[in-house]
Structures are given as structure tokens and as C-alpha cells.
Design an enzyme around this catalytic site. Structure first.
Site, PDB file in Angstrom:
ATOM      1  N   GLU A 110      34.020  82.732  30.159  1.00  0.00           N
ATOM      2  CA  GLU A 110      33.580  81.666  29.234  1.00  0.00           C
ATOM      3  C   GLU A 110      34.473  81.015  27.630  1.00  0.00           C
ATOM      4  OE1 GLU A 110      30.053  80.222  28.966  1.00  0.00           O
ATOM      5  OE2 GLU A 110      29.441  82.202  27.742  1.00  0.00           O
TER       6      GLU A 110
ATOM      7  N   ASN B 223      34.369  79.501  23.933  1.00  0.00           N
ATOM      8  CA  ASN B 223      33.104  79.239  23.621  1.00  0.00           C
ATOM      9  C   ASN B 223      33.888  78.766  22.680  1.00  0.00           C
ATOM     10  OD1 ASN B 223      30.828  80.648  23.938  1.00  0.00           O
ATOM     11  ND2 ASN B 223      31.932  82.294  24.417  1.00  0.00           N
TER      12      ASN B 223
ATOM     13  N   LYS C 240      32.339  73.419  30.677  1.00  0.00           N
ATOM     14  CA  LYS C 240      32.387  73.808  31.894  1.00  0.00           C
ATOM     15  C   LYS C 240      33.015  73.160  32.114  1.00  0.00           C
ATOM     16  CE  LYS C 240      29.817  77.478  30.233  1.00  0.00           C
ATOM     17  NZ  LYS C 240      28.937  77.153  29.418  1.00  0.00           N
TER      18      LYS C 240
ATOM     19  N   ARG D 229      35.257  81.422  20.217  1.00  0.00           N
ATOM     20  CA  ARG D 229      35.403  82.756  21.132  1.00  0.00           C
ATOM     21  C   ARG D 229      35.386  82.992  22.575  1.00  0.00           C
ATOM     22  NH1 ARG D 229      29.846  84.584  20.627  1.00  0.00           N
ATOM     23  NH2 ARG D 229      29.855  84.646  23.321  1.00  0.00           N
TER      24      ARG D 229
ATOM     25  N   SER E 213      28.948  83.889  18.186  1.00  0.00           N
ATOM     26  CA  SER E 213      27.965  84.373  17.154  1.00  0.00           C
ATOM     27  C   SER E 213      28.762  86.206  17.247  1.00  0.00           C
ATOM     28  CB  SER E 213      27.111  83.883  17.987  1.00  0.00           C
ATOM     29  OG  SER E 213      26.201  84.753  18.786  1.00  0.00           O
TER      30      SER E 213
ATOM     31  N   LYS F 135      27.321  76.646  36.941  1.00  0.00           N
ATOM     32  CA  LYS F 135      27.510  76.715  36.315  1.00  0.00           C
ATOM     33  C   LYS F 135      26.941  75.866  35.772  1.00  0.00           C
ATOM     34  CE  LYS F 135      30.074  81.039  34.384  1.00  0.00           C
ATOM     35  NZ  LYS F 135      31.449  81.406  33.136  1.00  0.00           N
TER      36      LYS F 135
ATOM     37  N   ARG G 217      29.956  93.138  24.395  1.00  0.00           N
ATOM     38  CA  ARG G 217      28.682  93.034  24.505  1.00  0.00           C
ATOM     39  C   ARG G 217      28.677  94.133  25.654  1.00  0.00           C
ATOM     40  NH1 ARG G 217      27.594  86.955  24.428  1.00  0.00           N
ATOM     41  NH2 ARG G 217      29.726  86.930  25.168  1.00  0.00           N
TER      42      ARG G 217
ATOM     43  N   GLU H   8      25.425  76.893  26.673  1.00  0.00           N
ATOM     44  CA  GLU H   8      25.672  77.328  26.334  1.00  0.00           C
ATOM     45  C   GLU H   8      24.082  77.884  25.582  1.00  0.00           C
ATOM     46  OE1 GLU H   8      28.570  78.491  26.370  1.00  0.00           O
ATOM     47  OE2 GLU H   8      29.211  76.375  26.358  1.00  0.00           O
ATOM     48  N   GLY H   9      24.040  79.805  25.727  1.00  0.00           N
ATOM     49  CA  GLY H   9      23.442  80.866  25.281  1.00  0.00           C
ATOM     50  C   GLY H   9      23.317  81.194  26.373  1.00  0.00           C
TER      51      GLY H   9
END
Length: 505
Positions: free
Chosen positions: A166, A168, A335, A147, A173, A392, A479, A396-397
């Protein structure tokens, strides 16, 4: 007439908002747009709807088309990075790369290196096309469900631009729930016409979203490439996972659309249930052979509270099952890799033979300025420009970054060695004045606030043996968060799920 972002959303009365809220909540509950409640019981007996917006977010049609178009290039790029051991050793390893100072990255890289030093795994697999009767022996394939995340950027020109946040490569998800939010917004439009409050709210401006089938197509392609009758796909999940429905919809589509069964287990469960056949390197979980390992856990240090959890991860990697992602593909999503790709010549290393300079420039056009804090004057430059930066780490998350005014005091705590694990990135300044109505179950009614929306484009790639077997762009998500929130994760409580309204700017 060009769309005016500062005039969104259209005016709605309190009674209209209440009607939309009621319809959205009941639709979400009826169509599996769900979360488990906080501290769910072992056997779920109730659920809540996921955080959502009442109206879709406006997005320039030309930039949506652009993001979809470049996804295949990104699929190829990150597949090739994962197959370039020398590059990953240099950038992410413990000898020369960020693994020297980032313990989590170092643990993953060290385990992967040990597997390589021991000879790795050789797998006998079909040569594509899949109906070929020939076989070829090579190391297991990799599967990536990717993603790429973007924000609108209000540049100095009259037109908005698109900038990548970024890329992924693990546990990408919300594909299935985002599809359901898009369906929700189309339902509200069909039901109410959104009370005829905007000429932009019409059917042709709601783009289709078939992300569930698209992601499952990638998992099914890996399963077919493994080609062992009776094998199943393993989902590695976190204990007490609240976002379980986003995963379950993938399982249902695998079974109903492809007749593929799924096993769900945590690292703790796999410690006793998983084993490798020493003669074939096949992975078995509770006596069932595994074709593909899909990680919805393993992206954060919290998933590895003990060394035994790393050992379980390395066991899965050591098998001939197709890992999604493999450790090198997870490392490729770091990153630091994103920052190094922006350096002159790096894109050409991976894409120069098969892509035109114009295609490479398209990727570069989606990037903000980045540099490593370990570069000469990297920390000083971060201090001077802190008001327009985000720092950064290799995580992740959500919830890991350092923003703007928090940067100078944070730099005071960072040793010279630790700076190697951090990158500085220019902040993406979104268009101002865009608002939305956000709904979360813990709030009473919807909340109208100024927002920022992040677009994610999904893709998948099946690759190995220095070649791409198959890759596709397969869907999208949105989002949306309040503008005052720095972080963007839905699961971490900062955002709501949303969909797109395509507009002309």
C-alpha cells in the site's frame, strides 16, 4: 555466492542470544527506542522498549535500490492525484465514488467539498526558490510525508521480486524508531560481530538510515514556505498515544536542527483552542499562528467519535496553514485509488507527460493484481480465488482486512452497494523458511519463528497550484511479523521493528 533465505538466521547458542537480548534491551532504553506502557498516566513516569528483532532481516540489494529509485515517481504521482479534484470526486466522493457507501470516506469528502463550494482559501506565499522577492497568490500548499510499503514476492522466476502492499499518505509512522533499530543492529554488530556467525553480517551490508532528518526536512520546507515569523507547527495527536517517542524525535529535530517549535494537541483540545482569523484565514492555536498541521491522528473513524471532531478537522482544512495531509491527499491514499491506478490509462493521466513509458512500467512492475468488488463478476471472482486474496476497505492503521478462508463468509454479509468500498488484491507470497529472533517486553526471552518482513520507503512532497515545489526520497523502515500473522502493524501488536541486511541474490 547467492544468499540463501531459508538458512537465515545463523545459528546462535542460548548464551549468545541472552547476551544479544540484554544488549539490545539496554541500548533501546538508553537511546529512546521506546513505547509508553499500556494505559500510560497523564504525565509519563516510565517506558518500555518497542518490539524489536535481534538481527536485521536479509533483503536483496537490487530490490532495495529499486524501491528507493521509484519513490520519487510515487511522490509526484500522489501529489498530482491530490490536486485532481475531478478524479477524487469520481473515485472517492459521495455522488459517484466510494463515499456513497463508506461513511468515513464520505464525511471527509463532503467536508472538503463544502470548503471548495465556499471558495476555499487563498494564501499569499513565496514563489520558489525561497530567496525570491516575488509573491504569488494561490490556494495553500499541501505537504505529504509518504511511506510506500513492500513485501518480497517469490514469483515463478528464479529471482525474488518486489510488490507494493500500500501507499500511505497520512500518519506514516515509525520513521524515527526504525532509524534507531538500524543503529541498534549496527551497535550489536560493532560490539559482538554477531559472534562471527555469518559472512553476510559485515558493515557494508548495513545501509545507513537518516529517516528522522529526512522527514523533518519536509516539515521544515513547509514551515519555510509559509514564511511567517513566530509561527509554529501543530502536531494533531491521539489521546493517550503510546507511540509518542516516534513523534517526539521529530519535534526534537525540528527544534534543535531548524529552531522550529511544535505544539501537540488532540482534536478535543483543538475544539476550544483553535481559531481562524477571518481577515487572513490564518490558523491560531492558543494565540500562536500555525504554519503547518501535521496529522498523527485523523486516519481512523475512532478518531472522530462525534461530529464535532469532523468539524475541527474541517476548521484546520479551511485555514491557510499547510496541512500534512490535506483532506484530498488523505483521500488519495485510499485503497480504491490504489486499485484504479492499476487500470489501463490511469498512470498516463497523471505521469504521461513527464515520465517515460519505461518509468511507468517500473511502477506497474511493483503491483499485484487488483480489482474492485463492484466490478462485473468482482464478487464471484473473489469467491473463486479467495485462497490467494486479501480484501481491503478504505482504512488505515491495521486490523481492517479480510484474508483467504474468511473471505467467502464475509462476502455473504456484504450488500451490492457496500461492495463498492472494497477491493480485492492478490496475496504477496514471500520467500519461505526465513526466520528471526523477535523480542517483545511481554515475552520471556526472544522467540525464534518463521517471519515475513515488510519494507517501507519514506518520501515527502510539497506541492500546490498544479505544480510540485519540492520532493525527496528520505529513508526507510522494516517491520517483521510471524508468518502466521496476516496483519503487519507494530502499534496494533502484530509486528516488531527491524532493519535491513543487504544481500546478493
Amino acid at each position: 555466492m547467492a544468499f540463501k533465505f531459508s538458512e537465515w538466521p545463523p545459528a546462535l547458542t542460548d548464551s549468545q542470544l541472552e547476551a544479544l537480548h540484554l544488549q539490545a534491551s539496554t541500548y533501546a532504553l538508553a537511546h529512546g527506542l521506546l513505547y509508553l506502557p499500556v494505559q500510560p498516566p497523564l504525565l509519563p513516569t516510565s517506558a518500555i522498549h518497542a518490539p524489536l528483532s535481534l538481527l536485521p532481516s536479509p533483503f536483496p540489494r537490487r530490490l532495495f535500490d529499486f524501491a528507493q529509485r521509484i519513490q520519487s515517481t510515487y511522490n509526484v504521482l500522489y501529489s498530482r492525484i491530490a490536486m485532481d479534484e475531478d478524479f477524487l470526486d469520481q473515485i472517492m466522493g459521495t455522488e459517484r465514488g466510494v463515499g456513497k457507501v463508506d461513511t468515513f470516506t464520505g464525511q471527509l469528502w463532503s467536508g472538503w467539498k463544502e470548503i471548495r463550494d465556499q471558495g476555499g482559501v487563498v494564501q499569499v506565499c513565496w514563489i520558489f526558490p525561497r530567496d525570491s522577492v516575488e509573491f504569488e497568490a494561490f490556494k495553500p500548499l499541501h505537504l505529504g510525508l509518504f511511506r510506500s510499503d513492500y513485501l518480497l514476492y517469490a514469483s515463478d522466476s528464479d529471482k525474488l521480486a518486489l510488490r507494493q502492499v500500500e501507499f500511505n499518505t497520512i500518519s506514516s509512522s515509525f520513521g524515527t524508531l526504525s532509524e534507531r533499530v538500524a543503529n541498534l543492529h549496527r551497535h550489536l554488530y560493532s560490539l559482538t560481530d554477531y559472534f562471527n556467525t555469518s559472512t553476510w553480517l559485515k558493515a557494508e551490508n548495513f545501509p545507513p538510515n537518516q529517516t528522522t532528518a529526512g522527514l523533518v526536512e519536509g516539515l521544515a520546507a513547509a514551515h519555510a514556505a509559509y514564511n511567517i515569523p513566530g509561527s509554529q507547527i501543530l502536531f494533531v495527536v491521539q489521546p493517550s498515544e503510546r507511540n509518542v517517542f516516534d513523534q517526539r524525535w521529530l519535534e526534537y529535530e525540528l527544534l534543535e536542527g531548524h529552531s522550529i517549535h511544535v505544539i501537540r494537541q488532540t482534536f478535543d483540545e483543538l475544539a476550544s483552542s483553535a481559531s481562524i482569523d477571518p481577515s487572513t484565514s490564518a490558523l491560531f492555536v492558543s494565540s500562536i499562528e500555525i504554519s503547518t498541521v501535521y496529522f498523527r491522528a485523523g486516519y481512523t473513524p475512532a478518531d472522530y467519535p462525534a461530529q464535532s471532531h469532523f468539524e475541527t478537522r474541517f476548521l484546520l482544512e479551511r485555514s491557510k496553514a499547510i496541512n500534512c495531509p490535506s483532506i484530498p491527499l488523505q483521500l488519495a491514499g485510499g485503497k480504491k485509488v490504489q486499485q484504479v491506478l492499476a487500470q489501463p490509462g490511469t498512470l498516463e493521466r497523471f505521469l504521461g507527460e513527464d515520465f517515460t513509458p519505461e518509468q511507468l512500467d517500473e511502477l506497474r512492475a511493483s503491483w499485484m493484481g487488483m480489482w474492485g468488488l463492484d466490478e462485473p463478476d468482482g464478487i464471484q471472482k473473489a469467491r473463486e480465488r479467495s485462497a490467494g486474496l486479501v480484501l481491503k476497505p478504505q482504512r488505515e492503521g491495521g486490523g481492517n482486512n479480510v484474508y483467504k478462508e474468511a473471505i467467502p463468509p464475509f462476502l455473504d454479509t456484504l450488500s451490492t452497494e457496500e461492495s463498492q468500498a472494497w477491493i480485492a488484491m492478490e496475496l504477496i507470497v514471500p520467500p519461505e523458511g526465513v526466520k528471526s529472533h523477535l523480542v517483545r517486553v511481554e515475552l520471556t526471552g526472544s522467540v525464534k519463528t518463521e517471519v515475513v518482513s515488510e519494507l517501507g520507503i519514506f518520501g515527502w512532497s510539497l506541492f500546490g497550484h498544479k505544480k510540485i515545489v519540492e520532493e525527496k526520497q528520505v529513508g526507510w523502515l522494516v517491520r517483521t511479523k510471524g508468518k502466521d500473522s496476516n496483519e503487519g502493524g507494530v502499534a496494533t501488536g502484530f509486528s516488531v521493528l527491524d532493519s535491513l541486511l543487504l544481500v546478493d541474490d
